[in-house]
Design a protein around this motif. Structure first.
Motif, PDB file in Angstrom:
ATOM      1  N   UNK A 190       0.791  -1.226   0.000  1.00  0.00           N
ATOM      2  CA  UNK A 190       0.000   0.000   0.000  1.00  0.00           C
ATOM      3  C   UNK A 190       0.822   1.274   0.000  1.00  0.00           C
ATOM      4  N   UNK A 191       1.955   1.284   0.754  1.00  0.00           N
ATOM      5  CA  UNK A 191       2.742   2.530   0.796  1.00  0.00           C
ATOM      6  C   UNK A 191       3.347   2.817  -0.578  1.00  0.00           C
ATOM      7  N   UNK A 240      -3.468  -5.662   1.917  1.00  0.00           N
ATOM      8  CA  UNK A 240      -3.242  -6.248   3.245  1.00  0.00           C
ATOM      9  C   UNK A 240      -2.098  -7.246   3.185  1.00  0.00           C
ATOM     10  N   UNK A 241      -1.699  -7.762   4.353  1.00  0.00           N
ATOM     11  CA  UNK A 241      -0.709  -8.852   4.346  1.00  0.00           C
ATOM     12  C   UNK A 241      -1.307 -10.180   4.794  1.00  0.00           C
ATOM     13  N   UNK A 248       7.612  -4.779  -6.936  1.00  0.00           N
ATOM     14  CA  UNK A 248       7.197  -5.219  -8.275  1.00  0.00           C
ATOM     15  C   UNK A 248       5.686  -5.468  -8.268  1.00  0.00           C
ATOM     16  N   UNK A 249       5.229  -6.156  -7.224  1.00  0.00           N
ATOM     17  CA  UNK A 249       3.797  -6.466  -7.123  1.00  0.00           C
ATOM     18  C   UNK A 249       2.984  -5.185  -6.938  1.00  0.00           C
ATOM     19  N   UNK A 250       3.494  -4.293  -6.084  1.00  0.00           N
ATOM     20  CA  UNK A 250       2.799  -3.018  -5.853  1.00  0.00           C
ATOM     21  C   UNK A 250       2.720  -2.227  -7.157  1.00  0.00           C
ATOM     22  N   UNK A 251       3.786  -2.256  -7.937  1.00  0.00           N
ATOM     23  CA  UNK A 251       3.795  -1.524  -9.205  1.00  0.00           C
ATOM     24  C   UNK A 251       2.789  -2.128 -10.180  1.00  0.00           C
TER      25      UNK A 251
END
Lengths: 211, 64
Positions: free
Chosen positions: A38-39, A123-124, A192-195
């Motif tokens: 999220x950040x 979330x985690x 990478x996943x956040x992107x």
């Protein structure tokens, strides 16, 4: 000297094109969970010039977060909602930020997210992920939902990808790499996943709904 | 034949709960859609899958 709102907008429109920038600046995205995913996602969206971000998390910044989350040492102990608002304000001062320092539950999700049209799950905990996804998809199938599953460990970053599961439901990650004692989270692979998540959100807003 | 996550399976007539157990999924960590419609968790015991259904079980793992 902080550039004016118009100078910011023009600088972005020059790079992204006027049509896209108009769409970005009018868009709003809810980011649920402000950790490693999220950040990064919120900052990427703010840099793209998304007009409004709605940031939700109950937690505070901890030393153990700094290996992969965007926070600073002097923010340890702060609520992530406040800490991330500070960071984004320094990057994109005209991004409208709303925060909710709360733990999302099946009960409060409908009220908190009913106005949002694009929701990002970051979330985690896998049960929390499933809870949010099931709640949104059953109660608000018209909303766009972008989720993540599987980005732990030091395996190749190339296995992380975006899938479109349903017309409004996207899933990023490798879907298998689980956080365990031996498989930690690395900033690079989580980013990478956040992107992937941030990018598919920009594409949805741009009207490009394929992956 | 019905398909689960793209793979052909012989589960016609079974409930979602039965399939999750047979395939070793944890009920609290999944979202299940059938023919592009989400199945609410409260219906897992009552929805029977049919021949030619396309089922997608999204299983979430930890990390974020």
């Amino acid at each position: 000297m902080i550039p004016t709102k118009d100078e910011f907008y023009q600088a972005l429109a020059q790079r992204h094109g006027a049509d896209l920038q108009k769409k970005f600046s009018q868009a709003s995205v809810a980011v649920c969970g402000l950790g490693g995913l999220g950040s990064h996602i919120a900052i990427l969206l703010a840099r793209a010039g998304i007009g409004r971000l709605y940031l939700l998390d109950f937690d505070r910044v901890d030393l153990s977060n700094l290996n992969r989350q965007q926070y600073f040492v002097d923010q340890i102990g702060m609520y992530k909602t406040d800490a991330l608002s500070q960071i984004i304000h320094r990057i994109a001062p005209y991004c409208e930020i709303h925060t909710e320092t709360v733990k999302l539950t099946e009960k409060n999700i409908p009220e908190l997210l009913k106005q949002e049209s694009v929701i990002c799950e970051a979330f985690d905990d896998p049960k929390e992920k499933a809870m949010l996804v099931n709640t949104i998809l059953t109660q608000f199938p018209e909303k766009y939902l972008v989720c993540a599953s599987g980005m732990a460990g030091i395996s190749s970053a190339n296995t992380i990808r975006t899938r479109k599961i349903m017309p409004h439901f996207y899933l990023c990650g490798d879907q298998t790499s689980e956080l365990t004692d031996g498989e930690g989270l690395f900033a690079s692979r989580v980013a990478v996943c956040a992107a992937h998540q941030a990018h598919v959100i920009l594409r949805i807003i741009a009207g490009l709904q394929d992956v | 034949m019905l398909k689960i996550n793209g793979k052909e399976c012989d589960y016609a007539g079974k409930t979602i709960s039965e399939i999750l157990e047979l395939e070793h999924y944890e009920k609290l960590k999944v979202a299940v859609e059938c023919n592009q419609e989400i199945i609410p968790k409260a219906q897992y015991d009552f929805v029977h899958v049919q021949d030619k259904d396309q089922l997608e079980i999204v299983s979430f793992v930890g990390g974020g």
